[in-house]
Design a protein around this motif. Sequence first.
Motif, PDB file in Angstrom:
ATOM      1  N   LYS A 156       2.146  -2.358  -5.480  1.00 19.10           N
ATOM      2  CA  LYS A 156       2.354  -3.392  -6.378  1.00 19.10           C
ATOM      3  C   LYS A 156       1.160  -3.872  -7.066  1.00 19.10           C
ATOM      4  O   LYS A 156       1.219  -4.230  -8.196  1.00 19.10           O
ATOM      5  N   LEU A 157       0.085  -3.870  -6.326  1.00 13.59           N
ATOM      6  CA  LEU A 157      -1.189  -4.243  -6.910  1.00 13.59           C
ATOM      7  C   LEU A 157      -1.463  -3.040  -8.184  1.00 13.59           C
ATOM      8  O   LEU A 157      -1.964  -3.849  -9.139  1.00 13.59           O
ATOM      9  N   LEU A 158      -1.064  -2.064  -7.899  1.00 10.26           N
ATOM     10  CA  LEU A 158      -1.542  -1.190  -8.985  1.00 10.26           C
ATOM     11  C   LEU A 158      -0.498  -1.299 -10.345  1.00 10.26           C
ATOM     12  O   LEU A 158      -1.039  -1.560 -11.426  1.00 10.26           O
ATOM     13  N   LEU A 159       0.636  -1.706 -10.082  1.00  5.21           N
ATOM     14  CA  LEU A 159       1.723  -1.897 -11.049  1.00  5.21           C
ATOM     15  C   LEU A 159       1.200  -3.456 -11.796  1.00  5.21           C
ATOM     16  O   LEU A 159       1.452  -3.472 -13.101  1.00  5.21           O
ATOM     17  N   THR A 160       0.776  -4.365 -10.938  1.00  7.05           N
ATOM     18  CA  THR A 160       0.235  -5.554 -11.506  1.00  7.05           C
ATOM     19  C   THR A 160      -0.730  -5.355 -12.356  1.00  7.05           C
ATOM     20  O   THR A 160      -0.939  -5.952 -13.437  1.00  7.05           O
ATOM     21  N   SER A 169      -1.619  -2.621 -14.035  1.00 11.06           N
ATOM     22  CA  SER A 169      -1.099  -2.151 -15.310  1.00 11.06           C
ATOM     23  C   SER A 169      -0.391  -3.119 -16.273  1.00 11.06           C
ATOM     24  O   SER A 169      -0.769  -3.148 -17.290  1.00 11.06           O
ATOM     25  N   GLU A 170       0.680  -3.936 -15.629  1.00 10.02           N
ATOM     26  CA  GLU A 170       1.153  -5.209 -16.545  1.00 10.02           C
ATOM     27  C   GLU A 170      -0.037  -6.083 -16.804  1.00 10.02           C
ATOM     28  O   GLU A 170       0.619  -6.419 -18.300  1.00 10.02           O
ATOM     29  N   ALA A 171      -1.128  -6.031 -16.263  1.00  2.32           N
ATOM     30  CA  ALA A 171      -2.016  -7.152 -16.845  1.00  2.32           C
ATOM     31  C   ALA A 171      -2.881  -6.507 -17.899  1.00  2.32           C
ATOM     32  O   ALA A 171      -3.812  -7.169 -18.524  1.00  2.32           O
ATOM     33  N   GLY A 172      -2.419  -5.362 -18.093  1.00  2.28           N
ATOM     34  CA  GLY A 172      -3.450  -4.646 -19.264  1.00  2.28           C
ATOM     35  C   GLY A 172      -4.677  -3.850 -19.115  1.00  2.28           C
ATOM     36  O   GLY A 172      -5.194  -3.530 -20.038  1.00  2.28           O
ATOM     37  N   TYR A 173      -4.656  -3.639 -17.803  1.00  2.00           N
ATOM     38  CA  TYR A 173      -5.883  -3.041 -17.488  1.00  2.00           C
ATOM     39  C   TYR A 173      -5.609  -1.246 -17.569  1.00  2.00           C
ATOM     40  O   TYR A 173      -4.725  -0.884 -17.135  1.00  2.00           O
ATOM     41  N   LEU A 196      -2.363 -10.094  -2.127  1.00  2.00           N
ATOM     42  CA  LEU A 196      -1.356 -11.088  -2.887  1.00  2.00           C
ATOM     43  C   LEU A 196      -2.371 -12.079  -3.499  1.00  2.00           C
ATOM     44  O   LEU A 196      -1.878 -12.235  -4.642  1.00  2.00           O
ATOM     45  N   ASP A 197      -3.239 -12.532  -3.104  1.00  2.00           N
ATOM     46  CA  ASP A 197      -4.284 -13.338  -3.982  1.00  2.00           C
ATOM     47  C   ASP A 197      -4.582 -12.713  -5.052  1.00  2.00           C
ATOM     48  O   ASP A 197      -4.736 -13.332  -6.289  1.00  2.00           O
ATOM     49  N   ILE A 198      -5.033 -11.404  -5.056  1.00  2.00           N
ATOM     50  CA  ILE A 198      -5.552 -10.488  -6.050  1.00  2.00           C
ATOM     51  C   ILE A 198      -4.565 -10.421  -7.364  1.00  2.00           C
ATOM     52  O   ILE A 198      -4.539 -10.583  -8.304  1.00  2.00           O
ATOM     53  N   ILE A 199      -3.265 -10.163  -6.688  1.00  2.00           N
ATOM     54  CA  ILE A 199      -2.036 -10.094  -7.531  1.00  2.00           C
ATOM     55  C   ILE A 199      -1.617 -11.254  -8.485  1.00  2.00           C
ATOM     56  O   ILE A 199      -1.527 -11.260  -9.659  1.00  2.00           O
ATOM     57  N   LEU A 220      -4.195 -11.832 -10.788  1.00  2.00           N
ATOM     58  CA  LEU A 220      -4.003 -10.880 -12.142  1.00  2.00           C
ATOM     59  C   LEU A 220      -3.019 -11.374 -13.023  1.00  2.00           C
ATOM     60  O   LEU A 220      -2.910 -11.316 -14.035  1.00  2.00           O
ATOM     61  N   GLU A 221      -1.788 -11.928 -12.374  1.00  2.00           N
ATOM     62  CA  GLU A 221      -0.756 -12.400 -13.185  1.00  2.00           C
ATOM     63  C   GLU A 221      -1.078 -13.805 -13.919  1.00  2.00           C
ATOM     64  O   GLU A 221      -0.481 -13.995 -14.922  1.00  2.00           O
ATOM     65  N   ASN A 222      -2.020 -14.502 -13.564  1.00  2.00           N
ATOM     66  CA  ASN A 222      -2.529 -15.609 -14.323  1.00  2.00           C
ATOM     67  C   ASN A 222      -3.542 -15.394 -15.022  1.00  2.00           C
ATOM     68  O   ASN A 222      -4.235 -16.079 -15.745  1.00  2.00           O
ATOM     69  N   GLY A 223      -3.964 -14.022 -15.193  1.00  2.00           N
ATOM     70  CA  GLY A 223      -4.859 -13.724 -16.316  1.00  2.00           C
ATOM     71  C   GLY A 223      -6.310 -14.457 -15.980  1.00  2.00           C
ATOM     72  O   GLY A 223      -7.208 -14.512 -16.855  1.00  2.00           O
ATOM     73  N   ASN A 224      -6.624 -14.376 -14.538  1.00  2.00           N
ATOM     74  CA  ASN A 224      -7.751 -15.000 -14.080  1.00  2.00           C
ATOM     75  C   ASN A 224      -9.102 -14.354 -13.860  1.00  2.00           C
ATOM     76  O   ASN A 224     -10.106 -14.531 -13.362  1.00  2.00           O
ATOM     77  N   PHE A 225      -8.928 -12.847 -14.140  1.00  2.00           N
ATOM     78  CA  PHE A 225      -9.881 -11.985 -13.575  1.00  2.00           C
ATOM     79  C   PHE A 225     -10.655 -11.413 -14.952  1.00  2.00           C
ATOM     80  O   PHE A 225     -10.322 -11.240 -15.899  1.00  2.00           O
ATOM     81  N   PRO A 226     -12.067 -10.880 -14.486  1.00  2.00           N
ATOM     82  CA  PRO A 226     -12.998 -10.220 -15.647  1.00  2.00           C
ATOM     83  C   PRO A 226     -12.146  -9.194 -16.002  1.00  2.00           C
ATOM     84  O   PRO A 226     -11.227  -8.538 -15.567  1.00  2.00           O
ATOM     85  N   ASN A 227     -12.694  -8.506 -17.347  1.00  2.00           N
ATOM     86  CA  ASN A 227     -12.140  -7.445 -18.044  1.00  2.00           C
ATOM     87  C   ASN A 227     -12.369  -6.177 -17.348  1.00  2.00           C
ATOM     88  O   ASN A 227     -11.784  -5.107 -17.290  1.00  2.00           O
ATOM     89  N   GLU A 228     -13.624  -6.377 -16.395  1.00  2.00           N
ATOM     90  CA  GLU A 228     -14.023  -4.913 -15.852  1.00  2.00           C
ATOM     91  C   GLU A 228     -14.130  -5.112 -14.155  1.00  2.00           C
ATOM     92  O   GLU A 228     -14.618  -6.095 -13.517  1.00  2.00           O
TER      93      GLU A 228
END
Length: 253
Positions: A11-15, A17-21, A201-204, A207-215
């Motif tokens: 699920k983390l990997l799919l998220t 990917s969906e977040a554009g990474y 789940l916190d990471i997921i 990511l869904e909220n777009g709160n993470f750095p680009n790298e």
Amino acid sequence: MRDFSLDIYKKLLLTLSEAGYEFKTFEQFVSENVNNKVVILRHDVDRAPKNAVKMAKIENELDIRASYYYRIVNESFNEKSINTIVKLGHELGYHYEDLALAKGKTENAIKEFEKNLNTFKKFYPVKTMCMHGSPMSKWDNRLIWQQFDYKDFGIIAEPYFDIDFNKLFYITDASRAWNNEEVTLRDKVDTNYNYQINSTLDIIKMLENGNFPNELMISTHPHNWADSYIEWIKIYIWQTIKNQVKKYLVKKS
Ligand SMILES: [Zn+2]
């Protein structure tokens, strides 16, 4: 969904990917120009090489390449496992600990390092590596590079030396808790990032909220992840005992 299960890993990997990474091996990350959102999946195979294969297969099904670092010791080094992850298209690297194994004797350690690196090069043209934290040893494996240069051995990068962790956000599951400095002696980095992460789940969610750095570099130890409940419980009990010991060691250092 249980944390540190293979289901939540997928699920983390799919998220991601969906977040554009975009997924890159560490080797690709250092040798290509990277402008967009990028994530490196780094696996330190401390032990349980069979678990590494399970993760490698999940990634391969999703067309993802990751970086796998194996140790030279029996609990990690397993030809079948190494061959499989290479065949699945992943990067193989060396999770080195030669200074600790040589009990601090640098001359012996560098000879062993070269020999061991050549062993791994039989499976894959190894270009990157990362140190094993050796939490029970008094020797920090990185110190060997005060006297020698790993670039002389064809290694282009080691995360602890070649990454700006103020730019790339490093997340590790060391001790089966995300970025838990309380129980981590050496597997941590200097960074200005300060995210409170208590579960996968916190990471997921972040990511869904777009709160993470680009790298991102997500460092996982396959032995922390399980697909059956019984194996999961075994790891849980083992890790609880180990973390108590580590807390003590970290306090002492
Ligand atoms: Zn390690």
